[in-house]
Design a protein around this motif. Structure first.
Motif, PDB file in Angstrom:
ATOM      1  N   SER A  89      15.522  10.163 -12.778  1.00  0.00           N
ATOM      2  CA  SER A  89      15.768  11.652 -13.683  1.00  0.00           C
ATOM      3  C   SER A  89      14.747  12.247 -14.246  1.00  0.00           C
ATOM      4  O   SER A  89      14.526  13.473 -14.467  1.00  0.00           O
ATOM      5  CB  SER A  89      16.981  11.253 -14.628  1.00  0.00           C
ATOM      6  OG  SER A  89      16.368  10.384 -15.587  1.00  0.00           O
ATOM      7  N   GLY A 149      22.350  12.334 -18.338  1.00  0.00           N
ATOM      8  CA  GLY A 149      22.864  11.735 -19.104  1.00  0.00           C
ATOM      9  C   GLY A 149      24.179  10.829 -19.122  1.00  0.00           C
ATOM     10  O   GLY A 149      24.110   9.604 -19.899  1.00  0.00           O
ATOM     11  N   VAL A 169      19.673  24.218 -17.272  1.00  0.00           N
ATOM     12  CA  VAL A 169      19.292  22.959 -17.493  1.00  0.00           C
ATOM     13  C   VAL A 169      20.034  21.949 -18.209  1.00  0.00           C
ATOM     14  O   VAL A 169      20.254  20.615 -17.890  1.00  0.00           O
ATOM     15  CB  VAL A 169      17.804  23.052 -18.096  1.00  0.00           C
ATOM     16  CG1 VAL A 169      18.028  23.601 -19.332  1.00  0.00           C
ATOM     17  CG2 VAL A 169      17.267  21.681 -18.353  1.00  0.00           C
ATOM     18  N   TRP A 170      21.014  22.467 -18.957  1.00  0.00           N
ATOM     19  CA  TRP A 170      21.964  21.546 -19.667  1.00  0.00           C
ATOM     20  C   TRP A 170      22.990  21.040 -18.874  1.00  0.00           C
ATOM     21  O   TRP A 170      23.591  19.822 -19.007  1.00  0.00           O
ATOM     22  CB  TRP A 170      22.734  22.478 -20.714  1.00  0.00           C
ATOM     23  CG  TRP A 170      23.652  23.454 -19.992  1.00  0.00           C
ATOM     24  CD1 TRP A 170      23.570  24.760 -19.727  1.00  0.00           C
ATOM     25  CD2 TRP A 170      25.161  23.558 -19.820  1.00  0.00           C
ATOM     26  NE1 TRP A 170      24.343  25.293 -19.140  1.00  0.00           N
ATOM     27  CE2 TRP A 170      25.376  24.570 -19.338  1.00  0.00           C
ATOM     28  CE3 TRP A 170      25.954  22.059 -19.955  1.00  0.00           C
ATOM     29  CZ2 TRP A 170      26.803  24.858 -18.939  1.00  0.00           C
ATOM     30  CZ3 TRP A 170      27.101  22.388 -19.638  1.00  0.00           C
ATOM     31  CH2 TRP A 170      27.639  23.572 -18.977  1.00  0.00           C
ATOM     32  N   ALA A 177      13.579  16.114 -13.908  1.00  0.00           N
ATOM     33  CA  ALA A 177      13.282  16.758 -14.989  1.00  0.00           C
ATOM     34  C   ALA A 177      11.828  17.436 -14.985  1.00  0.00           C
ATOM     35  O   ALA A 177      11.731  18.593 -15.240  1.00  0.00           O
ATOM     36  CB  ALA A 177      13.828  15.982 -16.212  1.00  0.00           C
ATOM     37  N   LEU A 229      11.895  17.220 -20.689  1.00  0.00           N
ATOM     38  CA  LEU A 229      12.854  18.209 -20.969  1.00  0.00           C
ATOM     39  C   LEU A 229      12.406  19.123 -22.121  1.00  0.00           C
ATOM     40  O   LEU A 229      12.457  20.401 -22.391  1.00  0.00           O
ATOM     41  CB  LEU A 229      14.370  17.965 -21.402  1.00  0.00           C
ATOM     42  CG  LEU A 229      14.995  17.100 -20.322  1.00  0.00           C
ATOM     43  CD1 LEU A 229      16.298  16.318 -20.884  1.00  0.00           C
ATOM     44  CD2 LEU A 229      15.211  18.208 -19.191  1.00  0.00           C
ATOM     45  N   HIS A 261      13.870   6.426 -21.417  1.00  0.00           N
ATOM     46  CA  HIS A 261      14.884   7.640 -21.802  1.00  0.00           C
ATOM     47  C   HIS A 261      13.807   8.656 -22.722  1.00  0.00           C
ATOM     48  O   HIS A 261      14.266   9.833 -23.001  1.00  0.00           O
ATOM     49  CB  HIS A 261      15.740   6.989 -23.065  1.00  0.00           C
ATOM     50  CG  HIS A 261      16.766   5.896 -22.491  1.00  0.00           C
ATOM     51  ND1 HIS A 261      17.681   6.403 -21.360  1.00  0.00           N
ATOM     52  CD2 HIS A 261      16.847   4.582 -22.559  1.00  0.00           C
ATOM     53  CE1 HIS A 261      18.390   5.053 -21.280  1.00  0.00           C
ATOM     54  NE2 HIS A 261      17.602   4.168 -21.814  1.00  0.00           N
ATOM     55  N   PHE A 266      22.809  16.060 -23.472  1.00  0.00           N
ATOM     56  CA  PHE A 266      22.503  14.577 -23.337  1.00  0.00           C
ATOM     57  C   PHE A 266      23.390  13.529 -24.218  1.00  0.00           C
ATOM     58  O   PHE A 266      23.752  12.645 -23.575  1.00  0.00           O
ATOM     59  CB  PHE A 266      21.183  14.516 -23.477  1.00  0.00           C
ATOM     60  CG  PHE A 266      20.292  13.202 -23.313  1.00  0.00           C
ATOM     61  CD1 PHE A 266      20.535  12.628 -22.077  1.00  0.00           C
ATOM     62  CD2 PHE A 266      19.890  12.212 -24.263  1.00  0.00           C
ATOM     63  CE1 PHE A 266      20.033  11.222 -21.788  1.00  0.00           C
ATOM     64  CE2 PHE A 266      19.338  10.981 -23.847  1.00  0.00           C
ATOM     65  CZ  PHE A 266      19.267  10.412 -22.627  1.00  0.00           C
ATOM     66  N   VAL A 276      20.916  18.199 -17.271  1.00  0.00           N
ATOM     67  CA  VAL A 276      20.723  16.959 -18.247  1.00  0.00           C
ATOM     68  C   VAL A 276      22.186  16.068 -18.483  1.00  0.00           C
ATOM     69  O   VAL A 276      22.215  15.217 -18.793  1.00  0.00           O
ATOM     70  CB  VAL A 276      20.306  17.543 -19.813  1.00  0.00           C
ATOM     71  CG1 VAL A 276      20.446  16.893 -20.953  1.00  0.00           C
ATOM     72  CG2 VAL A 276      19.065  18.548 -19.463  1.00  0.00           C
ATOM     73  N   PHE A 288      12.230  11.029 -20.328  1.00  0.00           N
ATOM     74  CA  PHE A 288      13.074  11.798 -19.801  1.00  0.00           C
ATOM     75  C   PHE A 288      13.226  12.934 -20.752  1.00  0.00           C
ATOM     76  O   PHE A 288      13.330  14.231 -20.490  1.00  0.00           O
ATOM     77  CB  PHE A 288      14.516  11.239 -19.597  1.00  0.00           C
ATOM     78  CG  PHE A 288      15.497  12.154 -19.150  1.00  0.00           C
ATOM     79  CD1 PHE A 288      15.412  12.909 -17.947  1.00  0.00           C
ATOM     80  CD2 PHE A 288      16.834  12.535 -19.881  1.00  0.00           C
ATOM     81  CE1 PHE A 288      16.720  13.529 -17.436  1.00  0.00           C
ATOM     82  CE2 PHE A 288      17.473  13.496 -19.336  1.00  0.00           C
ATOM     83  CZ  PHE A 288      17.662  13.932 -18.237  1.00  0.00           C
ATOM     84  N   LEU A 289      13.427  12.724 -22.131  1.00  0.00           N
ATOM     85  CA  LEU A 289      13.353  13.640 -23.224  1.00  0.00           C
ATOM     86  C   LEU A 289      12.130  14.691 -23.047  1.00  0.00           C
ATOM     87  O   LEU A 289      12.147  15.763 -23.496  1.00  0.00           O
ATOM     88  CB  LEU A 289      13.727  13.069 -24.586  1.00  0.00           C
ATOM     89  CG  LEU A 289      15.014  12.646 -24.853  1.00  0.00           C
ATOM     90  CD1 LEU A 289      15.043  11.916 -26.211  1.00  0.00           C
ATOM     91  CD2 LEU A 289      16.160  13.938 -25.051  1.00  0.00           C
ATOM     92  N   ILE A 295      19.923  21.198 -24.938  1.00  0.00           N
ATOM     93  CA  ILE A 295      19.483  19.689 -24.298  1.00  0.00           C
ATOM     94  C   ILE A 295      20.006  18.542 -24.839  1.00  0.00           C
ATOM     95  O   ILE A 295      20.715  17.777 -24.162  1.00  0.00           O
ATOM     96  CB  ILE A 295      18.215  19.813 -24.011  1.00  0.00           C
ATOM     97  CG1 ILE A 295      17.527  21.217 -23.270  1.00  0.00           C
ATOM     98  CG2 ILE A 295      17.476  18.722 -23.451  1.00  0.00           C
ATOM     99  CD1 ILE A 295      16.098  21.321 -23.121  1.00  0.00           C
TER     100      ILE A 295
END
Length: 411
Positions: free
Chosen positions: A288, A313, A305-306, A292, A224, A217, A258, A309, A220-221, A254
């Motif tokens: 993911s 998410g 992108v959102w 990303a 981004l 997780h 998420f 995401v 992934f953040l 973002i």
């Protein structure tokens, strides 16, 4: 160029190099490092899960301890990875002879609910059971434990309260409550509950721990956040965002997408409305990261992108729900632990963003940021992601393969 400007650029360059080094170390550690085994040789375990109206539990014992102690090693009766299920009833009868649970002077019956296997590395057999014989969960439990003590004087037994909502105990595999030995086979443990607020706070802490320990997780953040301080010009090249406000707005979009997405699926899965296979969820979560990170190298999101995401998410939410279910948090209270765990995840996520984002904004204008840090960081994330996809879909680890190769070379 003034001396102060030179010093400022040097410090920023040093910060960028340090940031990249930290990212590289983090990525290598996530790929190479394995979590420490929860169990040790020469030990067996009794786990209890205490709920509002019932108590369940399981016994765990390593075959490498059980077989030698009972004289089964090397014989036709040896319990192995292949035949352990066939011997589950025999093991259960053995445990009933060696373990007694009582409350208020009355022995409580144990009902065998099924066997399990902890893993190929640990080779621990699990025997799940329910505890009956009471109208209300007793305040104190008396335990007699004598597993392998007559056969192996060096053996030790441990009792752990794995789950107890009202005392704020969840997924406990480290906090040992009682220790048994050949000279100390009898003891008791207090099951008196505290207030539910303590449980709520404890589950918030679990959510924070999960986002910090759930490195997939976090990566992934990070994938981004790396481009969140940049923008693409007309030619598709990365340019630094001049002001802090617009960059922060990118991050807020973002994180919000998420958060909303994983909160929805976490709730749906936790309530049993929608569930997906765990392997599928874990593979998509791993993938993911690569997708990303790929947007850093080539504009595949194109300003949306959102949306991406949010889509991923949703699967991260199923992953959170799986972790929450494995912890045995729900018990009799669904909404309270669900709210608490989700709150903890958000708090943990905010801390990650609060630490990483300002650092990235600080070094975004350096030439090395778009030319070296971004592409190299993206490539490393993609490689880690591909490795996890392979491991999770094929149920193996590269580290185990490497160990097997080294073992073969040494033999």
């Amino acid at each position: 160029m003034t001396r102060n400007t030179t010093l400022t650029m040097a410090r920023a360059g040093h910060t960028l190099l340090s940031l990249f080094a930290a990212l590289a170390v983090l990525l290598m550690m996530t790929f190479l490092a394995r979590s420490a085994e929860a169990h040790q040789v020469g030990q067996s375990y009794l786990y209890l899960q205490v709920y509002e109206d019932r108590i369940t539990g399981r016994f765990e014992i390593a075959l490498q301890n059980l077989n030698p102690a009972l004289g089964l090693e090397g014989t036709e009766q040896e319990i192995t990875r292949q035949n352990w299920e066939d011997n589950a009833d025999w093991l259960w009868d053995y445990y009933l002879e060696k373990v007694t649970l009582s409350a208020n002077g009355k022995e409580l019956p144990l009902t065998f609910t099924g066997p399990g296997y902890l893993g190929t590395k640990a080779r621990y057999v699990m025997l799940h059971f329910d505890i009956g014989g009471y109208d209300e969960v007793p305040e104190r439990l008396d335990v007699h434990y004598g597993v392998l003590f007559d056969e192996d004087p060096d053996h030790r037994g441990f009792l752990l309260i794995e789950t107890n909502w009202a005392t704020g105990t969840f997924a406990n595999e480290k906090g040992i409550a009682l220790v048994f030995s050949p000279d100390a086979r009898d003891d008791s443990i207090d099951l008196i509950s505290r207030d539910r607020w303590g449980g709520f706070v404890a589950v918030v802490g679990l959510g924070i721990e999960h986002i910090w320990e759930g490195i997939d997780h976090i990566l992934f953040l990070i994938a981004l956040l790396i481009p969140a301080v940049m923008r693409r010009d007309e030619k598709g090249k990365w340019q630094p965002i001049e002001r802090f406000g617009p960059a922060l707005l990118n991050v807020i979009k973002i994180v919000t997408a998420f958060t909303v997405a994983h909160s929805v699926t976490l709730s749906l899965a936790a309530l049993g409305i929608i569930n997906l296979p765990g392997t599928l969820v874990e593979v998509i979560i791993a993938a993911s990261i690569a997708i990303a990170a790929a947007d850093i190298l080539y504009p595949i999101f194109r300003g949306r992108v959102w949306v991406v995401v949010f889509a991923f998410g949703l699967f991260h939410g199923f992953g959170f729900a799986g972790a929450l279910a494995d912890m045995g948090v729900f018990g009799e209270f669904v909404w309270m632990p669900l709210l608490a765990f989700n709150l903890g995840v958000e708090l943990g996520q905010i801390v990650v963003v609060a630490v990483v984002f300002p650092l990235l904004f600080l070094v975004r204008k350096l030439v090395l940021y778009p030319r070296a840090f971004m592409p190299l960081g993206a490539l490393m994330l993609i490689l880690i992601s591909f490795a996890w996809v392979a491991e999770r879909s094929l149920d193996f680890t590269f580290r185990e393969v490497a160990r097997d190769i080294v073992r073969e070379l040494r033999s």
